[in-house]
Design an enzyme around this catalytic site. Structure first.
Site, short mmCIF file in Angstrom:
data_model
loop_
_atom_site.label_atom_id
_atom_site.label_comp_id
_atom_site.label_asym_id
_atom_site.label_seq_id
_atom_site.Cartn_x
_atom_site.Cartn_y
_atom_site.Cartn_z
N GLU A 41 30.70 18.29 22.92
CA GLU A 41 30.87 17.46 24.11
C GLU A 41 32.28 17.57 24.68
OE1 GLU A 41 28.69 16.20 25.87
OE2 GLU A 41 26.99 16.35 24.52
N TYR A 120 31.29 8.76 29.21
CA TYR A 120 30.23 9.76 29.07
C TYR A 120 30.13 10.28 27.64
CZ TYR A 120 28.03 14.10 28.45
OH TYR A 120 27.26 15.06 27.89
N ASP A 138 26.35 12.12 33.06
CA ASP A 138 27.34 13.13 33.43
C ASP A 138 27.02 13.55 34.86
OD1 ASP A 138 25.00 14.56 33.10
OD2 ASP A 138 26.08 16.36 32.57
N CYS A 187 18.03 21.79 39.66
CA CYS A 187 18.55 20.81 40.61
C CYS A 187 20.07 20.96 40.69
CB CYS A 187 18.16 19.40 40.17
SG CYS A 187 18.41 18.12 41.42
N CYS A 197 10.93 23.25 40.90
CA CYS A 197 11.21 21.94 40.31
C CYS A 197 9.95 21.21 39.85
CB CYS A 197 11.98 21.06 41.30
SG CYS A 197 12.49 19.49 40.55
#
Length: 288
Positions: A41, A120, A138, A187, A197
DNA sequence: AATACGGGGAG
DNA sequence: CTCCCAGTATT
């Protein structure tokens, strides 16, 4: 409190189904070890997946555990970090490893207290290491949840609130991975691939150009950042240098000032003539 | 709310 | 060249 009803339910089911077929198999998704999750992360902060994958493997071979990282001198950590950018992430990760005293917390509040871990990252580490239905967002999650349910990119606050209403209690990690994968591969910000999508039907943004107004980025070519980066790269390569060596290699009048600034930030050490990454002994300052 | 903070890749 | 990227800390 958001109650999206039927639109949200269809969205959730479709997204999870899509993830089963198109989700990315990323190395940090194979573990629940909070240390390994945290390393991924932090590396992923403002850094694209493709660049993190090789760095992640290398870093963990060198520092396989929280204790191994805590024990290492910061200079060694910065050498491993070299090329990834934002070296203060490495400094803060190292500090967090030392503060954790052998065991990383897995609850949001305690994680958020650690340096380099914000809202986050605290949410992501808590969710991915325990599976708890923690809400977080995020940039991908803000864009996907926002476009589908608001018709535009959501603010972080909006996205977290929507996420809290939608996150499946027993499948939270997969849910967030799915949101991020859709945001990263379909996206996307600029030219979303709406034709591919899985949630086109319920999407409120379909057919619209849903990108937010962008703010102009500060000029980079002449910024301090480039010079700071050059200083850190040279020190990672040579271990140590003198100011004349750095000036000779970089040829910028800001070198001395930025060396002092980096020293203040704890990203390098200055002892006499010798400029080096912090915590490294022995090596002599190389002359060019 | 604005700004600094790296580096690489896409358009 | 500009914008973007699994953001955070500071002002």
């Amino acid at each position: 409190m958001y109650t999206f009803g039927i639109r949200a339910r269809g969205f959730r089911a479709r997204l999870l189904r899509w993830y089963g077929r198109h989700g990315r198999a990323l190395p940090w998704r194979r573990t629940r070890d909070p240390y390994r999750i945290l390393v991924s992360e932090v590396m992923l902060q403002q850094t694209q997946v493709a660049r993190v994958v090789p760095a992640y493997g290398r870093f963990l071979r060198r520092f396989p555990t929280l204790r191994a990282l805590a024990r290492a001198p910061l200079g060694h950590v910065l050498v491993q970090w070299s090329g990834l950018g934002y070296p203060r992430r490495a400094r803060d990760l190292h500090r967090a490893a030392r503060l954790a005293r052998g065991r990383l917390p897995t609850d949001v509040a305690a994680l958020d207290e650690l340096p380099g871990i914000g809202t986050y990252t605290a949410g992501a580490v808590a969710c991915f290491s325990t599976g708890a239905p923690v809400a977080f967002a995020d940039t991908n999650i803000r864009r996907v949840l926002g476009r589908v349910l608001l018709g535009r990119t959501a603010t972080e606050r909006e996205a977290v609130e929507i996420d809290a209403a939608l996150v499946p209690r027993g499948d939270a990690a997969r849910w967030h991975h799915a949101l991020m994968d859709l945001g990263a591969t379909v996206c996307v910000t600029r030219a979303p691939r709406c034709d591919a999508c899985p949630v086109f039907e319920p999407c409120l943004a379909k057919g619209t150009d849903a990108s937010p107004a962008t703010r102009r980025q500060a000029a980079f070519a002449t910024s301090d950042r480039r010079v700071r980066g050059a200083i850190m790269r040279i020190l990672a390569e040579r271990r140590a240098a003198t100011l004349p060596t750095l000036r000779n290699a970089i040829a910028d009048h800001r070198v001395a000032r930025l060396v002092a600034q980096l020293s203040e930030e704890g990203l390098l050490s200055v002892r006499g003539e010798r400029i080096a990454l912090p915590g490294l002994r022995r090596a002599r300052a190389s002359r060019s």
